[in-house]
Every structure is written in C-alpha cells, then in structure tokens.
Design an enzyme around this catalytic site. Structure first.
Site, PDB file in Angstrom:
ATOM      1  N   ARG A  52       0.823  -1.209   0.000  1.00 36.19           N
ATOM      2  CA  ARG A  52       0.000   0.000   0.000  1.00 36.19           C
ATOM      3  C   ARG A  52       0.864   1.268   0.000  1.00 36.19           C
ATOM      4  O   ARG A  52       0.535   2.280  -0.622  1.00 36.19           O
ATOM      5  CB  ARG A  52      -0.918  -0.010   1.218  1.00 36.19           C
ATOM      6  CG  ARG A  52      -1.905   1.122   1.225  1.00 36.19           C
ATOM      7  CD  ARG A  52      -2.961   0.921   2.286  1.00 36.19           C
ATOM      8  NE  ARG A  52      -4.009   1.923   2.151  1.00 36.19           N
ATOM      9  CZ  ARG A  52      -4.441   2.670   3.155  1.00 36.19           C
ATOM     10  NH1 ARG A  52      -3.924   2.528   4.364  1.00 36.19           N
ATOM     11  NH2 ARG A  52      -5.383   3.553   2.952  1.00 36.19           N
ATOM     12  N   ASN A  87      -4.138   8.673   4.625  1.00 36.75           N
ATOM     13  CA  ASN A  87      -2.841   8.178   5.079  1.00 36.75           C
ATOM     14  C   ASN A  87      -2.884   7.767   6.540  1.00 36.75           C
ATOM     15  O   ASN A  87      -1.933   7.201   7.043  1.00 36.75           O
ATOM     16  CB  ASN A  87      -1.780   9.283   4.933  1.00 36.75           C
ATOM     17  CG  ASN A  87      -1.017   9.140   3.637  1.00 36.75           C
ATOM     18  OD1 ASN A  87      -1.249   8.210   2.881  1.00 36.75           O
ATOM     19  ND2 ASN A  87      -0.115  10.058   3.405  1.00 36.75           N
ATOM     20  N   HIS A 103       0.616   4.618  -2.403  1.00 37.76           N
ATOM     21  CA  HIS A 103       0.452   5.979  -1.884  1.00 37.76           C
ATOM     22  C   HIS A 103       1.659   6.848  -2.214  1.00 37.76           C
ATOM     23  O   HIS A 103       1.526   8.042  -2.408  1.00 37.76           O
ATOM     24  CB  HIS A 103       0.197   5.954  -0.375  1.00 37.76           C
ATOM     25  CG  HIS A 103      -1.197   5.564  -0.015  1.00 37.76           C
ATOM     26  ND1 HIS A 103      -1.905   6.135   1.011  1.00 37.76           N
ATOM     27  CD2 HIS A 103      -2.030   4.643  -0.553  1.00 37.76           C
ATOM     28  CE1 HIS A 103      -3.123   5.585   1.086  1.00 37.76           C
ATOM     29  NE2 HIS A 103      -3.209   4.679   0.166  1.00 37.76           N
ATOM     30  N   HIS A 163      -5.860  -5.629  -2.971  1.00 32.25           N
ATOM     31  CA  HIS A 163      -6.771  -5.824  -1.838  1.00 32.25           C
ATOM     32  C   HIS A 163      -7.063  -7.300  -1.590  1.00 32.25           C
ATOM     33  O   HIS A 163      -7.929  -7.651  -0.803  1.00 32.25           O
ATOM     34  CB  HIS A 163      -8.074  -5.042  -2.049  1.00 32.25           C
ATOM     35  CG  HIS A 163      -7.891  -3.566  -1.896  1.00 32.25           C
ATOM     36  ND1 HIS A 163      -8.897  -2.653  -2.083  1.00 32.25           N
ATOM     37  CD2 HIS A 163      -6.801  -2.828  -1.555  1.00 32.25           C
ATOM     38  CE1 HIS A 163      -8.442  -1.421  -1.869  1.00 32.25           C
ATOM     39  NE2 HIS A 163      -7.169  -1.498  -1.556  1.00 32.25           N
TER      40      HIS A 163
HETATM   41  C1  HEM Z   1      -8.760   1.588  -6.454  1.00 30.13           C
HETATM   42  C2  HEM Z   1      -8.594   2.518  -5.549  1.00 30.13           C
HETATM   43  C3  HEM Z   1      -8.253   2.200  -4.121  1.00 30.13           C
HETATM   44  C4  HEM Z   1      -8.993   2.548  -3.039  1.00 30.13           C
HETATM   45  C5  HEM Z   1     -10.273   3.354  -3.032  1.00 30.13           C
HETATM   46  C6  HEM Z   1      -8.324   2.002  -1.879  1.00 30.13           C
HETATM   47  C7  HEM Z   1      -8.759   2.141  -0.580  1.00 30.13           C
HETATM   48  C8  HEM Z   1      -8.249   1.463   0.496  1.00 30.13           C
HETATM   49  C9  HEM Z   1      -8.765   1.557   1.845  1.00 30.13           C
HETATM   50  C10 HEM Z   1      -9.930   2.438   2.267  1.00 30.13           C
HETATM   51  C11 HEM Z   1      -8.031   0.737   2.635  1.00 30.13           C
HETATM   52  C12 HEM Z   1      -8.178   0.525   4.125  1.00 30.13           C
HETATM   53  C13 HEM Z   1      -7.443   1.639   4.828  1.00 30.13           C
HETATM   54  C14 HEM Z   1      -7.763   1.790   6.288  1.00 30.13           C
HETATM   55  O1  HEM Z   1      -8.359   0.905   6.916  1.00 30.13           O
HETATM   56  O2  HEM Z   1      -7.404   2.815   6.845  1.00 30.13           O
HETATM   57  C15 HEM Z   1      -7.051   0.120   1.779  1.00 30.13           C
HETATM   58  C16 HEM Z   1      -6.124  -0.796   2.204  1.00 30.13           C
HETATM   59  C17 HEM Z   1      -5.160  -1.345   1.391  1.00 30.13           C
HETATM   60  N1  HEM Z   1      -4.876  -0.972   0.096  1.00 30.13           N
HETATM   61 FE1  HEM Z   1      -6.055   0.136  -1.108  1.00 30.13          FE
HETATM   62  N2  HEM Z   1      -7.202   1.337  -2.282  1.00 30.13           N
HETATM   63  C18 HEM Z   1      -7.119   1.429  -3.642  1.00 30.13           C
HETATM   64  C19 HEM Z   1      -6.100   0.922  -4.425  1.00 30.13           C
HETATM   65  C20 HEM Z   1      -5.003   0.242  -3.953  1.00 30.13           C
HETATM   66  C21 HEM Z   1      -3.833  -0.100  -4.734  1.00 30.13           C
HETATM   67  C22 HEM Z   1      -3.620   0.290  -6.196  1.00 30.13           C
HETATM   68  C23 HEM Z   1      -3.000  -0.788  -3.916  1.00 30.13           C
HETATM   69  C24 HEM Z   1      -1.634  -1.356  -4.194  1.00 30.13           C
HETATM   70  C25 HEM Z   1      -1.181  -1.627  -5.397  1.00 30.13           C
HETATM   71  C26 HEM Z   1      -3.655  -0.898  -2.631  1.00 30.13           C
HETATM   72  C27 HEM Z   1      -3.176  -1.599  -1.552  1.00 30.13           C
HETATM   73  C28 HEM Z   1      -3.815  -1.714  -0.342  1.00 30.13           C
HETATM   74  C29 HEM Z   1      -3.413  -2.639   0.692  1.00 30.13           C
HETATM   75  C30 HEM Z   1      -2.324  -3.681   0.601  1.00 30.13           C
HETATM   76  C31 HEM Z   1      -4.252  -2.395   1.793  1.00 30.13           C
HETATM   77  C32 HEM Z   1      -4.229  -3.085   3.165  1.00 30.13           C
HETATM   78  C33 HEM Z   1      -3.337  -2.302   4.101  1.00 30.13           C
HETATM   79  C34 HEM Z   1      -3.335  -2.793   5.542  1.00 30.13           C
HETATM   80  O3  HEM Z   1      -3.565  -3.981   5.800  1.00 30.13           O
HETATM   81  O4  HEM Z   1      -3.106  -1.960   6.412  1.00 30.13           O
HETATM   82  N3  HEM Z   1      -4.845  -0.236  -2.676  1.00 30.13           N
HETATM   83  N4  HEM Z   1      -7.187   0.596   0.492  1.00 30.13           N
HETATM   84  C1  LIG Z   2       0.057   8.419  11.044  1.00 30.50           C
HETATM   85  C2  LIG Z   2      -0.640   9.725  11.032  1.00 30.50           C
HETATM   86  O1  LIG Z   2      -0.025  10.742  10.867  1.00 30.50           O
HETATM   87  N1  LIG Z   2      -1.959   9.683  11.200  1.00 30.50           N
HETATM   88  C3  LIG Z   2      -2.788  10.882  11.153  1.00 30.50           C
HETATM   89  C4  LIG Z   2      -3.820  10.754  10.053  1.00 30.50           C
HETATM   90  O2  LIG Z   2      -4.727  11.818  10.040  1.00 30.50           O
HETATM   91  C5  LIG Z   2      -5.441  12.027  11.258  1.00 30.50           C
HETATM   92  C6  LIG Z   2      -6.338  13.211  11.062  1.00 30.50           C
HETATM   93  O3  LIG Z   2      -7.212  13.003   9.994  1.00 30.50           O
HETATM   94  C7  LIG Z   2      -4.466  12.248  12.430  1.00 30.50           C
HETATM   95  O4  LIG Z   2      -5.184  12.344  13.624  1.00 30.50           O
HETATM   96  C8  LIG Z   2      -3.483  11.089  12.494  1.00 30.50           C
HETATM   97  O5  LIG Z   2      -2.507  11.356  13.479  1.00 30.50           O
END
Ligand code: HEM
Ligand SMILES: CC(=O)N[C@H]1CO[C@H](CO)[C@@H](O)[C@@H]1O
Ligand SMILES: *[C@@H]1O[C@H](CO)[C@@H](O)[C@H](O)[C@H]1NC(C)=O
Ligand SMILES: *[C@@H]1O[C@H](CO)[C@@H](O)[C@H](O)[C@H]1NC(C)=O
Length: 318
Positions: A62, A95, A66, A193
């Site tokens: 991820r 983030n 980003h 995902h």
């Molecule tokens: C298509 C658009 C995408 C959206 C809207 C999206 C959105 C998200 C969201 C909302 C999460 C959960 C974050 C959280 O709980 O704070 C997530 C997790 C994740 N995303 Fe995406 N994502 C996208 C594309 C991608 C791409 C292109 C990659 C990598 C090539 C990616 C890799 C990941 C991974 C590996 C996680 C899990 C991270 C963890 O376990 O902490 N995502 N994503």
């Molecule tokens: C890791 C980090 O900096 N997290 C920040 C993400 O954004 C929120 C506000 O939207 C902060 O409270 C977190 O500290």
C-alpha cells in the site's frame, strides 16, 4: 584549467545534458556495481518482517501505491512533518492508516550499512519492498526498475485526494486515468486488496446502506462493525485468504462480498465486470496484468539525474 573547462558547458553540451535528463530511464541493474547486495538485503528484511506479522506485506504494498500516486514515486510519503517546509503526507486523511514506516527505516539502515554513501534511495527501497512483499505472500514477481531519487518536498493536499473507498466506478476510473492508467489496469491494481485489512469507519456505510452486497456476508461483518462505534475495528479486505495474494479477491467480488464500496464497484453492472470475471477465473492473466501495472505504477514522475537527492534518513530531507 581542466576543471574549468568541465564546468563551462557549451550550449551543445547543455542540450545533451537536458536531453539525457528528460530521457532518463530506470533500470533493473541500476545498483549493479554501486550496491549489488541491495536486492538480497531488502528481500531478507521483508521476509523476516512478514514471518513475524503477515500484515507487514500489505503495509508495504500500500505504501508503494500511496508514494507513487502522490507527486510520483519519490518517497515523499515517508517524510515526517517539519513545518513550514514539510507538510507531511502522513497527516492526510487516507494516510491515517498507512503503516510500515519503522520497517522501511530498518531496511534503509541495513542497506546503508552495506553500501555507505548513501547510494540507494528510499523510493527505490519502497519499490523493491512492495515487490518482495507480494512475492512473499504468494503473488507474482517482476523486475523492479531502479534509479529513482528522493523528493525534497511533500504534497499533503494530493495525499488527501487519493482514491476514496466511497467512490463510484466512474470516479475510480477517472482517478486512475488521470495518472495514465486504463480501467483494466485500475482493476488489476485493485487486486492488491487480496491482502490486508480495512477499518470499519471506511466500510460501515457499505455494510448498512449498500445495495450491492451479499446479505449474509454483510450481516456477518456487522458483528465487528456496529452501526455506531467501533470505527477502528478492522476486517480483512479478502475474507477467504487474507494473508495470501491471489485472485480470491475477484471471486469474492463476483459473489458480491467486497468489503469496500469502491471494491464492489468493480463488479456492479458497470463497464469492468468482464475484467473482474476474467481475473476471478484466470489467475495467470491477473498475475501478468498485475505485475505490469505495478511496474507502470513505479514509473510515475520519478526523479533522476540531478533532481532530488539520496536521503540519508527516509523521514527527513538531507
Ligand atoms: C482503487 C482505488 C483504491 C482505493 C479506493 C483504496 C482504498 C483502500 C482503503 C480504504 C483501505 C483501508 C485503509 C484503512 O483501513 O485505513 C485500503 C487498504 C489497502 N490498500 Fe487500497 N485502495 C485502492 C487501491 C489500492 C492499490 C492500487 C493498492 C496497491 C497496489 C492498494 C493496496 C492496499 C493494501 C495492501 C491495503 C491493506 C493495508 C493494511 O492492511 O493496512 N490499494 N485501500
Ligand atoms: C500516522 C498519522 O499521521 N496519522 C494521522 C492521520 O490523520 C489524522 C487526522 O485526519 C491524524 O489524527 C493522524 O494522526
Ligand atoms: C478522484 O476523483 C475525485 C472526484 O473527481 C477528486 O475529488 C479527487 O481529487 C480524485 N483523486 C485523484 C487522486 O485523482
Ligand atoms: C445510511 O445512510 C443514511 C442516509 O444517507 C445515513 O444517514 C446513515 O448514517 C447511513 N448509515 C450508516 C450506518 O452509515
């Protein structure tokens, strides 16, 4: 005198210099002589981190997304807040959940110990670590092209505007086409995902108000994501095999079991349903397309030549 003639660039030499900068290419053998052990060092660090905690692989995959989507693959994502010059991307809303920064620090230390200078950029370390994470969790491999340099700036506003889990398909397609990706590549990249987790606050509305998901699965998941509270509770993006990279993610979408609204949008009667169906049945095609799209992700606005720097500490500019 010799030095002087080197410094005074003739107009022709200047044109060549500019051409060589704008033509700059990444290369799989970029550190072949300056740091031949970099690939082994990153891999062994990623391996041992994942053997302790499988989710570390998801963090790194991820992070690569980003990093590359904001300002290009330049490790801007790693910069800590340092006002007024650095408005950290880590403070941006999407983030908030980005993790794995300590692991990157650790890898960077190991790499710099082996190859002092430093010579290996933080942005290249992210790119290698993302590939190694996917491989370690059972996914495809690819040659990571290298030679990126690190930014001296961050862009928090762009980090706020990463694609949203509440977005509908046209918005997702637009977000990726703005960065040069086809809808098919967007679908392939979303296969990331297949690993990792998301927080309740980001999928609650989909569970309770969604119109395009399996009712039994929604009810099951509500137990860990109440309509009120539990914002930070997490669930696997791919319930079937959360720690194994594969095409189960697409199979789940076909069954309308996507956790995020944005994921389920990829199979919702829209223009990319057939791509999801193909990937759900044909893991080899998915792997080929995913690997190519990950390489392409790594080509977004990288810095080379005399742009940027090779950071000593990934968290701050030199
Ligand atoms: C298509 C658009 C995408 C959206 C809207 C999206 C959105 C998200 C969201 C909302 C999460 C959960 C974050 C959280 O709980 O704070 C997530 C997790 C994740 N995303 Fe995406 N994502 C996208 C594309 C991608 C791409 C292109 C990659 C990598 C090539 C990616 C890799 C990941 C991974 C590996 C996680 C899990 C991270 C963890 O376990 O902490 N995502 N994503
Ligand atoms: C890791 C980090 O900096 N997290 C920040 C993400 O954004 C929120 C506000 O939207 C902060 O409270 C977190 O500290
Ligand atoms: C995605 O699209 C939305 C809506 O058009 C926009 O607000 C957002 O800035 C876009 N994000 C990216 C990364 O292009
Ligand atoms: C469902 O949608 C309604 C109307 O938009 C909203 O008020 C409500 O908060 C939503 N419920 C959840 C659990 O998100």
């Amino acid at each position: 005198m010799v030095t002087l003639s080197y410094l005074v660039l003739t107009p022709l030499a200047l044109i060549f210099l500019l051409l060589s900068i704008s033509d700059a290419q990444l290369s799989g053998s970029f550190y072949g002589s300056s740091c031949p052990s970099v690939l082994d060092i990153v891999k062994s660090n990623v391996r041992s981190a994942i053997s302790r905690d499988k989710r570390q692989g998801a963090f790194l995959a991820r992070m690569y997304f980003h990093d590359c989507f904001v300002q290009g693959c330049d490790a801007s994502v790693l910069l800590d807040d340092n006002p007024p010059s650095i408005d950290s991307e880590k403070k941006a809303r999407p983030n908030g959940s980005l993790r794995g920064f300590e692991l990157i620090d650790k890898i960077k230390d190991s790499v710099d110990n082996a190859c002092p200078g430093p010579v290996v950029s933080c942005s290249d370390i992210i790119a290698i670590a993302a590939r190694d994470s996917i491989v370690e969790l059972g996914g495809p491999s690819w040659t990571v092209l290298l030679g990126r340099r690190d930014a001296r700036t961050a862009d928090r506003n762009a980090a706020e505007n990463l694609p949203s889990p509440f977005a509908d398909l046209p918005e997702l397609i637009k977000n990726f086409s703005d960065k040069g990706f086809t809808a098919k590549e967007m679908v392939a990249l979303s296969g990331a995902h297949s690993i990792g987790m998301a927080r309740c606050v980001l999928f609650r509305d989909h569970l309770y108000n969604g119109t395009n998901l399996d009712v039994l699965v929604a009810n099951e998941r509500k137990s860990n994501c109440p309509s009120n509270g539990g914002d930070e509770n997490v669930a696997s993006l791919d319930q079937q095999s959360p720690n194994r990279f594969g095409n189960n993610f697409y199979q789940a979408l076909v069954q309308r079991r996507g956790l995020l609204h944005s994921d389920q949008q990829l199979f919702s009667g829209g223009s990319v349903d057939d791509i999801v169906t193909t990937y759900s049945k044909d893991v080899d095609t998915f792997y080929t397309d995913f690997a190519n799209a990950m390489i392409k992700l790594g080509n977004i606005n990288f810095l080379t030549g005399i742009s940027g720097e090779i950071r000593k500490n990934c968290r701050k500019i030199n």
